[in-house]
Scaffold this motif. Sequence first.
Motif, PDB file in Angstrom:
ATOM      1  N   ALA A 143     -40.110  44.963  30.297  1.00 54.14           N
ATOM      2  CA  ALA A 143     -41.110  44.590  29.141  1.00 54.14           C
ATOM      3  C   ALA A 143     -40.539  45.250  27.701  1.00 54.14           C
ATOM      4  O   ALA A 143     -40.511  44.511  26.928  1.00 54.14           O
ATOM      5  CB  ALA A 143     -42.590  45.438  29.377  1.00 54.14           C
ATOM      6  N   GLN A 144     -39.928  46.263  27.961  1.00 52.74           N
ATOM      7  CA  GLN A 144     -39.170  47.024  26.797  1.00 52.74           C
ATOM      8  C   GLN A 144     -37.961  46.036  26.483  1.00 52.74           C
ATOM      9  O   GLN A 144     -37.878  45.588  25.116  1.00 52.74           O
ATOM     10  CB  GLN A 144     -38.720  48.227  27.063  1.00 52.74           C
ATOM     11  N   ALA A 145     -37.258  45.590  27.133  1.00 54.58           N
ATOM     12  CA  ALA A 145     -36.129  44.802  26.901  1.00 54.58           C
ATOM     13  C   ALA A 145     -36.402  43.535  26.299  1.00 54.58           C
ATOM     14  O   ALA A 145     -36.193  42.786  25.442  1.00 54.58           O
ATOM     15  CB  ALA A 145     -35.208  44.451  28.247  1.00 54.58           C
ATOM     16  N   LYS A 146     -37.736  42.615  26.750  1.00 56.95           N
ATOM     17  CA  LYS A 146     -38.242  41.568  26.114  1.00 56.95           C
ATOM     18  C   LYS A 146     -38.780  41.811  24.636  1.00 56.95           C
ATOM     19  O   LYS A 146     -38.391  41.080  23.934  1.00 56.95           O
ATOM     20  CB  LYS A 146     -39.287  41.051  27.105  1.00 56.95           C
ATOM     21  N   VAL A 147     -39.405  42.809  24.740  1.00 56.51           N
ATOM     22  CA  VAL A 147     -39.934  43.005  23.271  1.00 56.51           C
ATOM     23  C   VAL A 147     -38.811  43.305  22.290  1.00 56.51           C
ATOM     24  O   VAL A 147     -38.790  42.710  21.175  1.00 56.51           O
ATOM     25  CB  VAL A 147     -40.852  44.477  23.235  1.00 56.51           C
ATOM     26  N   ALA A 148     -37.616  44.068  22.680  1.00 52.52           N
ATOM     27  CA  ALA A 148     -36.564  44.257  21.742  1.00 52.52           C
ATOM     28  C   ALA A 148     -36.011  43.056  21.497  1.00 52.52           C
ATOM     29  O   ALA A 148     -35.689  42.861  20.174  1.00 52.52           O
ATOM     30  CB  ALA A 148     -35.660  45.339  22.447  1.00 52.52           C
ATOM     31  N   LEU A 149     -35.591  42.123  22.470  1.00 49.54           N
ATOM     32  CA  LEU A 149     -34.823  40.847  22.170  1.00 49.54           C
ATOM     33  C   LEU A 149     -35.528  40.159  21.494  1.00 49.54           C
ATOM     34  O   LEU A 149     -35.178  39.330  20.329  1.00 49.54           O
ATOM     35  CB  LEU A 149     -34.254  40.374  23.347  1.00 49.54           C
ATOM     36  N   LEU A 150     -37.033  39.709  21.806  1.00 49.29           N
ATOM     37  CA  LEU A 150     -37.597  38.772  20.820  1.00 49.29           C
ATOM     38  C   LEU A 150     -38.099  39.379  19.559  1.00 49.29           C
ATOM     39  O   LEU A 150     -38.136  38.621  18.708  1.00 49.29           O
ATOM     40  CB  LEU A 150     -39.032  38.446  21.536  1.00 49.29           C
ATOM     41  N   GLY A 151     -38.144  40.681  19.245  1.00 47.23           N
ATOM     42  CA  GLY A 151     -38.199  40.968  17.915  1.00 47.23           C
ATOM     43  C   GLY A 151     -37.231  40.671  17.060  1.00 47.23           C
ATOM     44  O   GLY A 151     -37.269  40.603  15.890  1.00 47.23           O
ATOM     45  N   ALA A 152     -35.884  40.869  17.637  1.00 47.37           N
ATOM     46  CA  ALA A 152     -34.637  40.747  17.096  1.00 47.37           C
ATOM     47  C   ALA A 152     -34.810  39.131  16.689  1.00 47.37           C
ATOM     48  O   ALA A 152     -34.158  38.892  15.537  1.00 47.37           O
ATOM     49  CB  ALA A 152     -33.328  40.875  17.740  1.00 47.37           C
ATOM     50  N   ILE A 153     -35.288  38.294  17.409  1.00 42.57           N
ATOM     51  CA  ILE A 153     -35.054  36.843  17.102  1.00 42.57           C
ATOM     52  C   ILE A 153     -36.186  36.436  16.185  1.00 42.57           C
ATOM     53  O   ILE A 153     -35.821  35.481  15.392  1.00 42.57           O
ATOM     54  CB  ILE A 153     -35.432  35.966  18.579  1.00 42.57           C
TER      55      ILE A 153
ATOM     56  N   ARG B  48     -23.141  41.878  18.611  1.00 38.62           N
ATOM     57  CA  ARG B  48     -22.896  40.607  18.308  1.00 38.62           C
ATOM     58  C   ARG B  48     -24.019  39.823  17.883  1.00 38.62           C
ATOM     59  O   ARG B  48     -24.215  39.034  16.750  1.00 38.62           O
ATOM     60  CB  ARG B  48     -21.692  39.877  18.995  1.00 38.62           C
ATOM     61  N   ALA B  49     -24.815  40.022  18.926  1.00 40.33           N
ATOM     62  CA  ALA B  49     -26.325  39.093  19.071  1.00 40.33           C
ATOM     63  C   ALA B  49     -27.081  39.619  17.903  1.00 40.33           C
ATOM     64  O   ALA B  49     -27.847  38.880  16.965  1.00 40.33           O
ATOM     65  CB  ALA B  49     -26.815  39.136  20.293  1.00 40.33           C
ATOM     66  N   VAL B  50     -27.053  40.965  17.727  1.00 42.43           N
ATOM     67  CA  VAL B  50     -28.090  41.324  16.719  1.00 42.43           C
ATOM     68  C   VAL B  50     -27.607  41.193  15.232  1.00 42.43           C
ATOM     69  O   VAL B  50     -28.206  40.877  14.407  1.00 42.43           O
ATOM     70  CB  VAL B  50     -28.172  42.871  16.831  1.00 42.43           C
ATOM     71  N   ARG B  51     -26.324  41.493  15.120  1.00 40.73           N
ATOM     72  CA  ARG B  51     -25.616  41.142  13.810  1.00 40.73           C
ATOM     73  C   ARG B  51     -25.685  39.594  13.391  1.00 40.73           C
ATOM     74  O   ARG B  51     -26.092  39.309  12.266  1.00 40.73           O
ATOM     75  CB  ARG B  51     -24.138  41.602  13.920  1.00 40.73           C
ATOM     76  N   PHE B  52     -25.670  38.730  14.402  1.00 43.90           N
ATOM     77  CA  PHE B  52     -25.672  37.196  14.322  1.00 43.90           C
ATOM     78  C   PHE B  52     -27.204  36.965  13.461  1.00 43.90           C
ATOM     79  O   PHE B  52     -27.263  36.434  12.206  1.00 43.90           O
ATOM     80  CB  PHE B  52     -25.707  36.307  15.419  1.00 43.90           C
TER      81      PHE B  52
END
Length: 555
Positions: free
Chosen positions: A372-382, A403-407
């Motif tokens: 759940a934490q991983a999902k929140v973090a990644l969707l937050g970045a997107i 690289r993904a976050v920087r993009f």
Amino acid sequence: MYRLVASSADGGAVLQRLDAAGTPADSPEEVSAQDFATAVRRIETAERPRWAWLRTAETYPALLAAGADVGRCHDLSLCAAILRNSARVTDYTPLDGITTDGVPTAPGSLPPSAVSQLQGSLFEPGPPPGPSPGHLRAELAAQLAAVGRSPARARLALLLAAESAGSLIATEIQHAGVPWDTGVHDALLRERLGPRPSNGARPALLEAKAAELRALLNAPQLNPDSPQELMRALHRAGIDARTTRAWELREFTHPAIGPLLEYRKMARLLSANGWAWLDAWVSDGRFRPEYVVGGVVTGRWSSRGGGAMQIPGDVRSAARALPGHRLIVADASQLEPRVLAALAGDEPMAAAARGRDLYAGIAEAGFGGDRAQAKVALLGAIYGATTGESGRLMPQLTRLYPRAVRFVEQAARDGERGLTVSTHLGRSTPAPSERWVRSQRTASADEQRRADALARDRGRFTRNFVVQGTAAEWAECWMAELRVRLRRIAQRGLTAELVYFLHDEVMVHAEDAAVAECAKAVEEAAGAAGRLLFPGAPVEFPLSVAVVESYDQAK
């Protein structure tokens, strides 16, 4: 080779062979409206050209109705809309008469019962003639030249081909329709709402729920469909709600809250998918929505009636395969995060998703196994939710996948500065409005705060645009590849119809003898789409595939 299609002054069509640059290769051929479909079938069989016409949504429905399907096309209006805004194109302006809104002007947002009346022939008398053949030739040549001059010509060419294929698919889906059991749907409505009423009255069960609500709120004249009346009745009953949104109402313990939420759920079913919806959008046992290709700025499809982009769970049991057939429902798993990994070339993120759930892989890599934490973090970045819980988790995500976050962060910063960003294939954001630009030239502290907020809003938009838009490109390539495979199956006399699409989900209606082959085609098409967009990238695009009798069984 192209085959140009233009309307003629007498309601027929002008056909002309063009070379790869859009230059005439022979003299034009004029055919009557009655002979148009026959001519298209003849040419399609002999030449397999790419048909070039103003709008697929105007030309193709009548061809399909006459049994003349085509393999490829170039939709001049949809392609003009892409090229007009693309930052990867220079010196291109659509010619006069080439609209770029992507919205069909005919048959319009009409239910199938009305659309069928407009499909007697390709060009009905009455509307003014469209652009001349010479005008369309010049527009096609200008578009092809613009692509040829671009340093990203290969990607742009793929984008235009995918968008045009999408226009064919959208028309074919509407023509085929989702198999729909009106008996099942009617029984469901009767069970939930009561018998079908006459004269626009509420169904019996819905009216009974309204009466219960009036009694609990001590409001005998209440019309629960009126937000103003409902809010006054709530306040008189001591329910100090600021809105009538469900999440806020659930905070109160008054005995009227449960019946009110149930009433609204029932009323929503009646208004969105009740008997009027059945009458308007289901004909000959098929639900036939009207899609708008590129109807969203990111390139996602939208719909102009029928609720194609959301068939609610309440009625999915009515989407039912015919006897001796099955529905194959497939959706791409975690499409946008996987697209981000490919866009950014982030191999560790791609590795976290290889052969397994992406969020679980990220959780294992750095979030203590907390999916759940991983999902929140990644969707937050997107999506730009970088405050609160997402903001707290962002540093860890950045350490794992810089690289993904920087993009996405770069896309956000570019948007905040008023710059244009583009998808992988070259669809670009519109330039900021003059009003937005003026807002950034501020002096006072209050104006600066407002300007900063507007800049952040645009940054959130551009951050998501590059990911969602590229995911839309993948989906169109997926469907285009699937269409090719299904056409091969259908050519052997088997039923293999693409009947529904929703962002990252497709539905195929196939007879039992073709089910296994169609399911394989769905999987193969997804792999082919990934290779088309990201050749050599180590990113997988897995699918969840269900073979079912009705749509509700797939979820």
